[in-house]
Design a protein around this motif. Structure first.
Motif, PDB file in Angstrom:
ATOM      1  N   ALA A  71      -0.437  -1.536  -5.481  1.00 19.51           N
ATOM      2  CA  ALA A  71      -0.017   0.030  -5.274  1.00 19.51           C
ATOM      3  C   ALA A  71      -0.371   1.251  -5.614  1.00 19.51           C
ATOM      4  CB  ALA A  71       2.030  -0.243  -5.084  1.00 19.51           C
ATOM      5  N   VAL A  72      -0.460   0.852  -7.137  1.00 17.96           N
ATOM      6  CA  VAL A  72      -0.739   2.186  -7.975  1.00 17.96           C
ATOM      7  C   VAL A  72      -2.694   2.003  -7.360  1.00 17.96           C
ATOM      8  CG1 VAL A  72      -1.557   2.715  -9.905  1.00 17.96           C
ATOM      9  CG2 VAL A  72       1.317   1.351  -9.858  1.00 17.96           C
ATOM     10  N   ALA A  73      -2.854   1.400  -7.077  1.00 17.05           N
ATOM     11  CA  ALA A  73      -4.533   1.058  -6.889  1.00 17.05           C
ATOM     12  C   ALA A  73      -4.598   2.262  -5.228  1.00 17.05           C
ATOM     13  CB  ALA A  73      -5.339   0.008  -6.764  1.00 17.05           C
ATOM     14  N   THR A  74      -3.745   1.867  -4.535  1.00 13.46           N
ATOM     15  CA  THR A  74      -4.447   2.796  -3.455  1.00 13.46           C
ATOM     16  C   THR A  74      -2.997   4.211  -3.859  1.00 13.46           C
ATOM     17  OG1 THR A  74      -1.026   1.829  -1.991  1.00 13.46           O
ATOM     18  CG2 THR A  74      -3.999   0.290  -1.526  1.00 13.46           C
ATOM     19  N   LEU A  75      -2.410   4.211  -4.420  1.00 16.15           N
ATOM     20  CA  LEU A  75      -1.527   5.655  -4.875  1.00 16.15           C
ATOM     21  C   LEU A  75      -3.069   6.364  -5.123  1.00 16.15           C
ATOM     22  CD1 LEU A  75       1.013   6.680  -4.457  1.00 16.15           C
ATOM     23  CD2 LEU A  75       0.579   6.747  -7.293  1.00 16.15           C
ATOM     24  N   ALA A  76      -4.758   5.596  -5.346  1.00 12.30           N
ATOM     25  CA  ALA A  76      -5.667   6.505  -6.233  1.00 12.30           C
ATOM     26  C   ALA A  76      -6.076   6.931  -4.866  1.00 12.30           C
ATOM     27  CB  ALA A  76      -6.652   5.794  -6.803  1.00 12.30           C
ATOM     28  N   ILE A 107       1.794  11.811  -0.371  1.00 13.29           N
ATOM     29  CA  ILE A 107       2.985  10.526  -0.471  1.00 13.29           C
ATOM     30  C   ILE A 107       4.024  10.627  -0.047  1.00 13.29           C
ATOM     31  CG2 ILE A 107       4.019  11.968  -3.026  1.00 13.29           C
ATOM     32  CD1 ILE A 107       2.236   8.092  -3.102  1.00 13.29           C
ATOM     33  N   SER A 162       1.023  -0.757  -0.426  1.00 11.63           N
ATOM     34  CA  SER A 162      -0.239   0.002  -0.663  1.00 11.63           C
ATOM     35  C   SER A 162       0.648   1.352   0.025  1.00 11.63           C
ATOM     36  CB  SER A 162      -1.064  -0.245   0.963  1.00 11.63           C
ATOM     37  OG  SER A 162      -1.510   0.861   1.298  1.00 11.63           O
ATOM     38  N   LEU A 163       0.304   2.326  -0.805  1.00 14.82           N
ATOM     39  CA  LEU A 163       1.869   3.374  -0.656  1.00 14.82           C
ATOM     40  C   LEU A 163      -0.121   4.812   0.003  1.00 14.82           C
ATOM     41  CD1 LEU A 163       3.284   3.626  -3.890  1.00 14.82           C
ATOM     42  CD2 LEU A 163       4.050   3.248  -1.787  1.00 14.82           C
ATOM     43  N   GLN A 217      -4.276   7.552  -2.054  1.00 13.64           N
ATOM     44  CA  GLN A 217      -3.193   8.904  -1.270  1.00 13.64           C
ATOM     45  C   GLN A 217      -3.619  10.158  -2.368  1.00 13.64           C
ATOM     46  OE1 GLN A 217      -0.751   8.795   0.360  1.00 13.64           O
ATOM     47  NE2 GLN A 217      -0.802  11.362   0.144  1.00 13.64           N
ATOM     48  N   PHE A 230       2.454  -4.903  -7.095  1.00 15.57           N
ATOM     49  CA  PHE A 230       2.796  -3.547  -8.026  1.00 15.57           C
ATOM     50  C   PHE A 230       1.398  -2.589  -8.484  1.00 15.57           C
ATOM     51  CE2 PHE A 230       6.751  -5.802  -8.342  1.00 15.57           C
ATOM     52  CZ  PHE A 230       7.885  -4.065  -7.385  1.00 15.57           C
ATOM     53  N   TYR A 231       0.695  -3.398  -8.880  1.00 12.40           N
ATOM     54  CA  TYR A 231      -0.028  -3.131  -9.202  1.00 12.40           C
ATOM     55  C   TYR A 231      -1.492  -2.409  -8.360  1.00 12.40           C
ATOM     56  CZ  TYR A 231       1.036  -5.084 -13.753  1.00 12.40           C
ATOM     57  OH  TYR A 231       1.840  -6.141 -13.872  1.00 12.40           O
TER      58      TYR A 231
END
Lengths: 266, 361
Positions: free
Chosen positions: B133-138, B265, B76-77, B140, B130-131
């Motif tokens: 991670a990008v979804a959790t970036l959303a 971030i 998670s990001l 963020q 990684f995918y």
């Protein structure tokens, strides 16, 4: 290996019936119109050359794949689609061809995880741990320790399973499946890659599980000696079709089976 | 030799399954907790305010992320954003109900963060690694956008910032400008110890095993009856709860006020580094990671001038700052090469060495 020759198999009730199951991935037909049944308390072997659809069959039975046609009846309940977790709740346990253990966890934790379905203390008690949750854990630990004793893996109780040799990993995986106290145990090549001694050990465990716990077992195995000695009945698949079904002696004499394994003269 | 289990027999499974089965461990833990409380008496407000409080806050956030990434294997990001949700929720709660005990507000604010976490955890059933991670970036970016664009969150404050109002516990101010570092430190320490205890209980029981099973082999986990979606969402909920409480503590007991930019971030990455360096799947590693990333630079900043001055080397504050980044960066790389599984694994190895000393094995 059997204590007596020519065992008399009583006509027991059917635990699982596979009816006209077909499975296709796009144009590839993995299974075509396969029907057979597994009776309560028996050891049922599924054999066949590579790519015959044996593992696909097991995957259909425990819900990883959904058959394109046909149905599977388990304990009198007919179904076409089922989630693997629902199959687990129904009492189907499974081991994998290439060991699917939780590599970062110890043997003990792996087998304890097999008890997950039987543990009911909710989130609140889990947060507190001391009290009801720990009491429940200790109760299940006793069962798990019995399984560890049964499989003779006491010495690797605390070892992370990723560090264990292959033969022991197979044994731990069997232990995890046993921890679920399944009615039907699916074993996908339990003896692949083992030496003679390990195979004998594993055969003994399978027979013991079947006789002492009364667990019905369906196994896929390539070692014909093992299959013929262990199983009550054998179903043979080739290119996704059933070509023979019967006792080991019958199957051994079947021309189609011999042809499938040895080839035919053209 | 110094640390061994010889002579400590367990007669019940419950005793054998204790979280600290060894007497030495229990004594060590008790000593650490007593020392942590004793720090209050040093009266050193720099130590408490600038070192210990943030260390504990980051440790709590790292535990939160570790439950998700280390135990359940979901990268998670969005940590920074989930911390932000906790902080803003706490602000809304305590301004809407000024009479409500601030501790309850802080603990309840995590629930809002948990709810948001579950929402953004929904894609985790279908995507991994990684995918995800990008979804959790959303999460963020979306949540940070909310902090800026929804004035209701800051009570239509023109500055766009949230500020900790004065709140007392038993008549002693614990939040707000007049609260002393000592009282704030005691509150943070107690909350962090309590929440760590709860986290340790969870990960050692049925739920923790289910999380690790999903991490190690999700197909096999499903096969033994673990429901993947439910387990993953629970991990998101608990993880976000911890991050949310950490965010509320950060604003109310450390900064005293904050803008949206605190939860950007960078904060997410900062916590992720702590988790990776500390050790994925280890609670004590979360503390070690927070210490390495947060406390070590402070120590370096103080120690470097002191070491160099006897040699007549004058060093400017700016140079210290640069050197600090370089040394910490080099140390991070060093630790990752020496032990990719983090400081927690080094700690394990050290304990094993102590156990067998003076023999090699």
């Amino acid at each position: 290996m059997r204590p007596f020759e020519n065992p008399v198999i009583p006509q027991r009730e059917t635990l699982l019936a596979v009816e006209n199951v077909s499975l296709a991935f796009g144009g590839v037909k993995a299974l075509t119109d396969v029907s057979f049944d597994i009776r309560k308390g028996e050891i049922r072997a599924i054999i066949g050359p590579n790519g015959a659809g044996k593992t696909s069959m097991l995957n259909c039975i425990n819900g990883f794949y959904h058959p394109t046609h046909g149905s599977i009846t388990f304990k009198g309940e007919k179904r076409r689609r089922m989630r693997p977790s629902a199959a687990a709740r129904g009492g189907i346990a499974r081991t994998f061809q290439n060991v699917a253990l939780f590599k970062g966890m110890s043997t003990l934790d792996n087998i304890m995880t097999g008890r997950s379905l039987k543990m009911h203390k909710g989130f609140f008690w889990q947060m507190l741990r001391y009290g009801p949750a720990l009491k429940e854990e200790a109760g299940h630990r006793r069962v798990v320790e019995d399984i560890i004793d049964f499989l003779e893996i006491q010495h690797i109780r605390r070892t992370p399973v990723g560090k264990l040799p292959y033969g022991l990993q197979k044994r731990v995986e069997l232990g995890r499946a046993l921890a679920m106290e399944p009615e039907l145990l699916l074993l996908d090549e339990p003896m692949a890659g083992m030496n003679l001694e390990e195979k004998e050990d594993m055969s003994r465990f399978i027979l013991d599980v079947n006789q002492h716990f009364g667990t019905t077992i369906a196994l896929i195995e390539h070692d014909m000696g093992v299959v013929m000695d262990l199983s009550d009945r054998v179903v043979v698949l080739e290119y996704g079709r059933k070509i023979a079904d019967g006792t080991p002696q019958e199957v051994k004499r079947d021309e189609k089976v011999v042809a499938a394994y040895l080839g035919v003269a053209h | 030799m110094f640390y061994r289990e010889a002579g400590q027999f367990k007669t019940t499974y419950a005793a054998d399954m204790a979280i600290f089965p060894l007497r030495e461990d229990r004594i060590g833990l008790a000593v650490i907790i007593v020392c942590a409380y004793a720090l209050v008496f040093t009266g050193n407000s720099f130590l408490l305010q600038a070192v210990m409080i943030p260390f504990l806050v980051f440790s709590l956030a790292a535990i939160g992320l570790n439950l998700l990434t280390g135990y359940t294997g979901l990268l998670s990001l969005g940590t920074g954003a989930f911390m932000g949700v906790g902080a803003y929720a706490c602000y809304k709660l305590t301004t809407a109900f000024p009479g409500l005990n601030i501790i309850i507000c802080i603990l309840a604010s995590g629930l809002f963060s948990a709810a948001i976490g579950v929402l953004f955890g929904l894609p985790s059933l279908r995507i991994k690694g990684f995918y995800l991670a990008v979804a959790t970036l959303a999460a963020q970016f979306f949540l940070q956008w909310c902090f800026i664009r929804v004035p209701w969150l800051v009570n239509y404050n023109v500055s766009g910032a949230i500020e900790a109002p004065l709140r007392t516990l038993f008549g002693v101010p614990i939040v707000g400008a007049t609260a002393t570092p000592e009282t704030r430190y005691l509150v943070v320490l107690t909350l962090v110890i309590g929440l760590t205890w709860v986290a340790s209980n969870i990960v050692h029981g049925r739920i923790g095993r289910a999380w690790m099973a999903v991490r190690d082999m999700d197909i096999a986990a499903e096969l033994i009856g673990i429901r993947l979606l439910r387990t993953k969402l629970l991990a998101f909920a608990v993880s976000s709860y911890y991050c949310g409480v950490a965010g509320a503590l950060l604003v109310f007991l450390w900064y005293g006020g904050a803008e949206y930019d605190v939860f950007n971030i960078n904060q997410s990455f900062f916590i992720l580094f702590m988790v990776i360096i500390g050790g994925l799947g280890s609670l004590i590693g979360s503390f070690m990671g927070a210490a390495l990333i947060f406390i070590l630079p402070i120590i370096l900043g103080m120690v470097m001038p002191a070491i160099l001055s006897p040699f007549g080397i004058g060093i400017t504050a700016a140079t210290v700052e640069h050197l600090r980044f370089m040394i910490v960066g080099a140390l991070i790389i060093f630790f990752l090469i020496v032990e990719p599984h983090g400081l927690a694994r080094l700690w394990q190895i050290g304990k094993q060495k102590l156990r067998v000393w003076p023999f090699p094995y």
